[in-house]
Design a protein around this motif. Structure first.
Motif, mmCIF file in Angstrom:
data_model
loop_
_atom_site.group_PDB
_atom_site.id
_atom_site.type_symbol
_atom_site.label_atom_id
_atom_site.label_comp_id
_atom_site.label_asym_id
_atom_site.label_seq_id
_atom_site.Cartn_x
_atom_site.Cartn_y
_atom_site.Cartn_z
ATOM 1 N N ALA A 168 0.876 -1.300 0.049
ATOM 2 C CA ALA A 168 -0.052 0.033 -0.115
ATOM 3 C C ALA A 168 0.952 1.132 -0.071
ATOM 4 O O ALA A 168 1.899 1.179 0.378
ATOM 5 N N MET A 169 0.317 2.382 -0.517
ATOM 6 C CA MET A 169 1.060 3.640 -0.572
ATOM 7 C C MET A 169 0.022 4.672 -0.311
ATOM 8 O O MET A 169 -1.116 4.575 -1.227
ATOM 9 N N CYS A 170 0.097 5.900 0.086
ATOM 10 C CA CYS A 170 -0.549 6.932 0.080
ATOM 11 C C CYS A 170 0.125 8.399 0.309
ATOM 12 O O CYS A 170 1.261 8.322 0.483
ATOM 13 N N SER A 171 -0.702 9.227 -0.314
ATOM 14 C CA SER A 171 0.180 10.439 -0.376
ATOM 15 C C SER A 171 -0.582 11.734 0.071
ATOM 16 O O SER A 171 -1.867 11.673 -0.292
ATOM 17 N N ASP A 172 -0.079 12.544 0.624
ATOM 18 C CA ASP A 172 -0.809 13.791 1.515
ATOM 19 C C ASP A 172 -0.489 14.741 0.092
ATOM 20 O O ASP A 172 -0.043 15.848 0.162
ATOM 21 N N PRO A 179 4.820 4.813 2.188
ATOM 22 C CA PRO A 179 4.587 3.577 1.925
ATOM 23 C C PRO A 179 4.262 2.751 3.210
ATOM 24 O O PRO A 179 4.465 2.923 4.443
ATOM 25 N N GLY A 180 3.537 1.468 2.778
ATOM 26 C CA GLY A 180 2.819 0.778 3.807
ATOM 27 C C GLY A 180 2.559 -0.730 3.493
ATOM 28 O O GLY A 180 3.185 -1.060 2.459
ATOM 29 N N ALA A 196 3.855 2.233 8.270
ATOM 30 C CA ALA A 196 4.982 1.995 9.272
ATOM 31 C C ALA A 196 5.128 3.065 10.336
ATOM 32 O O ALA A 196 5.218 2.865 11.487
ATOM 33 N N THR A 197 5.048 4.374 9.749
ATOM 34 C CA THR A 197 4.832 5.468 10.781
ATOM 35 C C THR A 197 3.986 6.399 10.320
ATOM 36 O O THR A 197 3.567 6.498 9.264
ATOM 37 N N THR A 198 3.547 7.320 11.220
ATOM 38 C CA THR A 198 2.389 8.423 10.919
ATOM 39 C C THR A 198 3.393 9.660 10.387
ATOM 40 O O THR A 198 4.599 9.554 10.540
ATOM 41 N N ALA A 199 2.693 10.720 10.062
ATOM 42 C CA ALA A 199 3.497 12.029 9.737
ATOM 43 C C ALA A 199 4.320 12.377 10.913
ATOM 44 O O ALA A 199 5.315 12.956 10.805
ATOM 45 N N ARG A 208 -6.662 6.253 9.303
ATOM 46 C CA ARG A 208 -7.659 6.840 9.893
ATOM 47 C C ARG A 208 -7.925 8.307 9.371
ATOM 48 O O ARG A 208 -6.960 8.717 8.214
ATOM 49 N N SER A 209 -8.880 9.112 9.796
ATOM 50 C CA SER A 209 -9.116 10.343 9.091
ATOM 51 C C SER A 209 -7.846 11.213 9.157
ATOM 52 O O SER A 209 -7.828 12.227 8.519
ATOM 53 N N ALA A 210 -7.346 11.035 10.496
ATOM 54 C CA ALA A 210 -6.077 11.925 10.595
ATOM 55 C C ALA A 210 -4.599 10.942 10.800
ATOM 56 O O ALA A 210 -3.669 11.590 11.163
ATOM 57 N N THR A 211 -4.724 9.930 9.917
ATOM 58 C CA THR A 211 -3.622 9.261 10.088
ATOM 59 C C THR A 211 -3.233 8.571 8.846
ATOM 60 O O THR A 211 -4.389 8.162 8.123
ATOM 61 N N PRO A 212 -2.086 8.442 8.000
ATOM 62 C CA PRO A 212 -0.897 8.852 8.553
ATOM 63 C C PRO A 212 -0.828 10.439 8.570
ATOM 64 O O PRO A 212 0.113 10.911 8.720
ATOM 65 N N PHE A 213 -1.737 11.061 7.817
ATOM 66 C CA PHE A 213 -1.908 12.565 7.778
ATOM 67 C C PHE A 213 -3.144 12.606 7.730
ATOM 68 O O PHE A 213 -4.278 11.774 7.816
ATOM 69 N N THR A 214 -3.741 14.160 7.931
ATOM 70 C CA THR A 214 -5.275 14.489 7.790
ATOM 71 C C THR A 214 -5.849 14.603 6.421
ATOM 72 O O THR A 214 -5.287 14.987 5.543
#
Length: 230
Positions: A168-172, A179-180, A196-199, A208-214
């Protein structure tokens, strides 16, 4: 004259016999078994399907993930029992598009005008899956862990701590990439993303709504995973 009549009668008898053999070879009711194409109307809990023309047929074990609308091959025995051997190929390499649900464990999540693009392919009871997600201006993230729906429920696993894992991967909004992995637990109908870590560099956690970023408009996520379907 009598000889000619006898010859004509013999020829006629032979012609009738040949025609009867031909009809017998081409008619299932005479031959006793046959196969044909059909469309699935319902998938039943007892391992059978019912076609749109009302025929109940048992599914082979290899025909996993049956659903209404599938074009299938069914075979009838000489005693009238029907068996469904499986769906026909789509001609597109086996990848089937679908639209996942987007929810949160505590409720309140909705895709709104966000974008979702997903597809899967089946090999027996093995499902390979890709999901891409982009948040829109009216996308809401609710409370609790974010969940993306599967095309088929996952099979049960021997222990609650066991699961299937994928990438998985997400972007702010392109400012940072996280990466996760994604996880599917036994018996569920969704996957979750885990970083692996939050922001802020805290303990690994589900998205979640505020992890790994808002999460906000333009943020996106992508998943790839293989799991066994129920």
């Amino acid at each position: 004259m009598r000889a000619a009549a006898a010859l004509l009668a013999e020829q006629l008898s032979s012609a009738v016999h040949d025609q009867a053999v031909h009809v017998g070879r081409s008619t299932p009711a005479v031959r006793g078994s046959d196969w044909r194409l059909a469309t699935v109307q319902t998938v039943n809990a007892d391992g059978t399907i019912t076609t749109t023309d009302g025929i109940p047929a048992r599914r082979l074990d290899s025909y996993q993930g049956a659903k209404a609308g599938d074009q299938v091959v069914i075979t009838v025995s000489g005693t009238g029992g029907w068996v469904c051997s499986g769906r026909l190929g789509s001609g597109t390499g086996g990848w089937v598009p679908y639209t996942p649900t987007f929810t949160a464990s505590g409720g309140g999540a909705a895709l709104g005008n966000g974008l979702m693009d997903a597809e899967y392919t089946l090999n027996g009871d093995e499902c390979r899956l890709r999901i891409s997600f982009v948040a829109g201006s009216s996308t809401t993230f609710g409370t609790g862990g974010l969940r993306w729906g599967l095309p088929f429920a996952a099979a049960a696993l021997p222990h609650a701590s066991m699961f299937w894992a994928g990438s998985a991967m997400c972007s702010d909004t392109g400012l940072a990439y996280y990466p996760g992995m994604c996880r599917i637990s036994g018996g569920v109908t969704y996957l979750v993303g885990i970083s692996a870590t939050t922001a802020a560099g805290s303990t690994p956690t589900e998205w979640r709504s505020a992890t790994p970023f808002t999460w906000a408009t333009g943020d996106y996520a992508s998943f790839g995973i293989t799991y066994r379907i129920a």
